[in-house]
Motif scaffolding. Structure first.
Motif, short mmCIF file in Angstrom:
data_model
loop_
_atom_site.label_atom_id
_atom_site.label_comp_id
_atom_site.label_asym_id
_atom_site.label_seq_id
_atom_site.Cartn_x
_atom_site.Cartn_y
_atom_site.Cartn_z
N HIS A 301 28.94 37.75 23.82
CA HIS A 301 29.02 38.67 24.96
C HIS A 301 29.28 37.84 26.21
N LEU A 302 30.25 38.25 27.00
CA LEU A 302 30.63 37.49 28.19
C LEU A 302 30.72 38.41 29.39
N VAL A 303 30.00 38.05 30.45
CA VAL A 303 30.07 38.75 31.74
C VAL A 303 30.55 37.73 32.76
N ALA A 304 31.66 38.01 33.43
CA ALA A 304 32.22 37.04 34.36
C ALA A 304 32.82 37.73 35.57
N ILE A 305 32.68 37.07 36.71
CA ILE A 305 33.29 37.56 37.95
C ILE A 305 34.62 36.85 38.13
N MET A 306 35.68 37.62 38.20
CA MET A 306 37.03 37.09 38.35
C MET A 306 37.47 37.27 39.80
N HIS A 307 37.79 36.15 40.45
CA HIS A 307 38.16 36.18 41.87
C HIS A 307 39.67 36.17 42.03
N SER A 343 34.44 47.22 33.46
CA SER A 343 35.04 46.60 34.63
C SER A 343 34.45 47.23 35.88
N SER A 344 34.06 46.37 36.82
CA SER A 344 33.49 46.86 38.07
C SER A 344 34.14 46.12 39.23
N PRO A 345 34.77 46.83 40.17
CA PRO A 345 35.44 46.17 41.30
C PRO A 345 34.45 45.65 42.33
N GLY A 346 34.85 44.55 42.99
CA GLY A 346 34.05 44.02 44.08
C GLY A 346 34.56 44.51 45.41
N GLU A 347 34.10 43.86 46.48
CA GLU A 347 34.52 44.26 47.82
C GLU A 347 35.84 43.59 48.20
N GLY A 348 36.50 44.14 49.19
CA GLY A 348 37.73 43.56 49.70
C GLY A 348 38.96 44.05 48.96
N ARG A 349 40.10 43.95 49.66
CA ARG A 349 41.38 44.39 49.11
C ARG A 349 42.44 43.31 49.23
N GLY A 350 42.03 42.07 49.24
CA GLY A 350 42.99 40.98 49.38
C GLY A 350 43.22 40.25 48.07
N VAL A 351 44.49 40.09 47.71
CA VAL A 351 44.88 39.34 46.51
C VAL A 351 45.83 38.24 46.94
N LEU A 352 45.44 37.00 46.69
CA LEU A 352 46.24 35.84 47.10
C LEU A 352 46.61 35.93 48.58
N LYS A 353 45.60 36.26 49.38
CA LYS A 353 45.71 36.34 50.84
C LYS A 353 46.67 37.42 51.31
N LYS A 354 46.95 38.38 50.45
CA LYS A 354 47.81 39.52 50.83
C LYS A 354 46.99 40.80 50.71
N VAL A 356 46.41 44.50 49.76
CA VAL A 356 46.97 45.40 48.75
C VAL A 356 46.12 46.68 48.71
N THR A 357 46.68 47.71 48.16
CA THR A 357 45.95 48.98 48.06
C THR A 357 45.54 49.32 46.63
N ASN A 358 46.14 48.67 45.66
CA ASN A 358 45.88 49.01 44.25
C ASN A 358 45.00 47.99 43.53
N ALA A 359 44.36 47.09 44.29
CA ALA A 359 43.52 46.08 43.64
C ALA A 359 42.42 45.65 44.59
N HIS A 360 41.36 45.08 44.01
CA HIS A 360 40.24 44.54 44.79
C HIS A 360 40.29 43.01 44.73
N SER A 361 39.50 42.39 45.59
CA SER A 361 39.51 40.93 45.68
C SER A 361 38.77 40.27 44.53
N SER A 362 37.94 41.02 43.83
CA SER A 362 37.22 40.47 42.68
C SER A 362 36.83 41.60 41.74
N TYR A 363 36.57 41.22 40.49
CA TYR A 363 36.13 42.18 39.47
C TYR A 363 35.08 41.49 38.60
N THR A 364 34.06 42.26 38.25
CA THR A 364 33.09 41.79 37.26
C THR A 364 33.46 42.43 35.93
N LEU A 365 33.86 41.58 34.98
CA LEU A 365 34.35 42.05 33.69
C LEU A 365 33.34 41.72 32.59
N SER A 366 33.16 42.65 31.68
CA SER A 366 32.26 42.46 30.54
C SER A 366 33.06 42.55 29.25
#
Length: 372
Positions: A301-307, A343-354, A356-366
């Motif tokens: 079982h793996l729980v990880a925060i992907m930035h 999958s649980s989204p984190g705060e922020g809407r920046g991806v690679l310093k851009k 975006v509206t369709n993604a969050h800056s981080s996700y906690t994935l299980s």
């Protein structure tokens, strides 16, 4: 003629004696060969035992009178340097380390581009198709801090969850092992959950001055039987494979940064049933190393925060290349047998310093490993 006849007639006995005299030297020489032959040093021969291990044994005679003995020097085919006794002791290493080392080396395979040409939008859209969609449905789950399994949560779900179906949880009568890599204390609920499950729990934080709970520095010691007890270690994860692997002994690694495989070997663990990782943007390279080494297959079982805010440690290239690399890592996790559960989204809407509206800056994935 008569003289010759007499010679032949009367000379028969002398002739036989002469023949015997002629045959004695060859007989003695042959006898010497049979006696002295086994004492001769072998001529670059290969013994049956060495053939089985793929090594070539040659004899080296020292000119030093104190060392006037033939000592075998072992050489592996294809290597120029000699392999000493310390290297041959590797054959006696524990099963976990042998298994990890014997796995065929492989390189993370980059997925094809999402579009005909490099496109930030196309690459991000492909990741966003993967990230929020569970790949396996669990009939029962464990919420953060929860002691008993329950039904899957509604749409507004917690930050992470563990799949609690019976066939995916460790057996009650078997040891349970949990690791947590976190430097901000965000793993408190995870530690509570795995402790209630009765796991042997190890936390790793290089910034914790109180780490090791009785162990000195970054040393590791197995705590089999300490169910629910959390052991802290001042240590962190390394994703770079060591240039020359040295023999590791249990309880002593000698560095604050080690690979997951070496940590498991030092603790005597073949499997990590539950692993929590908040690696602060180092997760992409760490996951790649786990995929390529096969270590990820030992995690259930793996729980990880992907930035996603920036490329991450030692990750370079254009934004499109980074997104393609990220997607390839996620596919490598899936190919290793781990299926996305939550999958649980984190705060922020920046991806690679851009922005975006369709993604969050981080996700906690299980994830859960369905090939265990």
């Amino acid at each position: 003629m008569r003289t010759c006849a007499r010679c032949w007639g009367r000379g028969a006995p002398p002739f036989r004696s002469g023949m015997l005299l002629l045959l004695v030297p060859p007989f003695v020489f042959t006898l010497q060969l049979f006696v002295a032959g086994p004492r001769l040093p072998p001529a670059s021969g290969v013994g049956a035992e060495e053939e089985r291990h793929g090594a070539v044994v040659s004899s080296v005679i020292s000119i030093d009178p104190k060392k006037n003995s033939r000592q075998p020097v072992h050489r592996r085919p294809g290597l120029e340097e000699d392999v000493g006794a310390e290297d041959w002791e590797r054959r006696n290493e524990d099963e976990n380390e042998i298994l990890t080392r014997q796995m065929a080396p492989r390189t993370l395979e980059l997925m094809p581009w999402a579009a005909d040409k490099e496109s930030f939008t196309a690459e991000l859209d492909r990741i966003m198709v993967y990230v929020p969609r569970p790949q396996i449905n669990c009939s029962r789950v464990l919420y953060p801090g929860q002691a008993q399994p329950s039904l899957p949560p509604p749409a507004d779900s917690p930050r992470w969850m563990l799949c609690a179906d019976d066939w995916l949880l460790p057996a009650v009568d078997r040891p349970c092992v949990a690791y947590s890599f976190s430097m901000d204390g965000g793993d408190s609920e995870f530690l509570k959950t795995v402790s209630v499950l009765g796991c042997e729990v190890h936390t790793f934080d290089p910034s914790d001055s109180n780490a090791s709970s009785g162990h000195r520095g970054n040393s590791l010691a197995s705590t089999h039987g300490d169910e629910g007890v959390v052991r802290q270690h001042k240590m962190w994860l390394e994703w770079r494979a060591p240039r020359k692997r040295k023999h590791k002994t249990r309880g002593s690694l000698g560095s604050v940064s080690q690979t997951l495989a070496d940590i498991m070997a030092a603790l005597g663990h073949h499997t990590v049933h539950f692993l929590y990782a908040d690696l602060l943007s180092a997760e992409w390279r760490v996951f790649q190393s786990w995929i390529e080494s096969g270590t990820l297959q030992s995690v259930h079982h793996l729980v990880a925060i992907m930035h996603l805010q920036w490329a991450g440690f030692e990750v370079g290239g254009t934004s499109e290349e980074v997104l393609r690399y990220w997607f390839s890592v996620l596919q490598g996790v899936k190919a290793s047998g781990l299926m996305l559960v939550h999958s649980s989204p984190g705060e922020g809407r920046g991806v690679l310093k851009k922005s975006v509206t369709n993604a969050h800056s981080s996700y906690t994935l299980s994830w859960v490993n369905i090939r265990r």
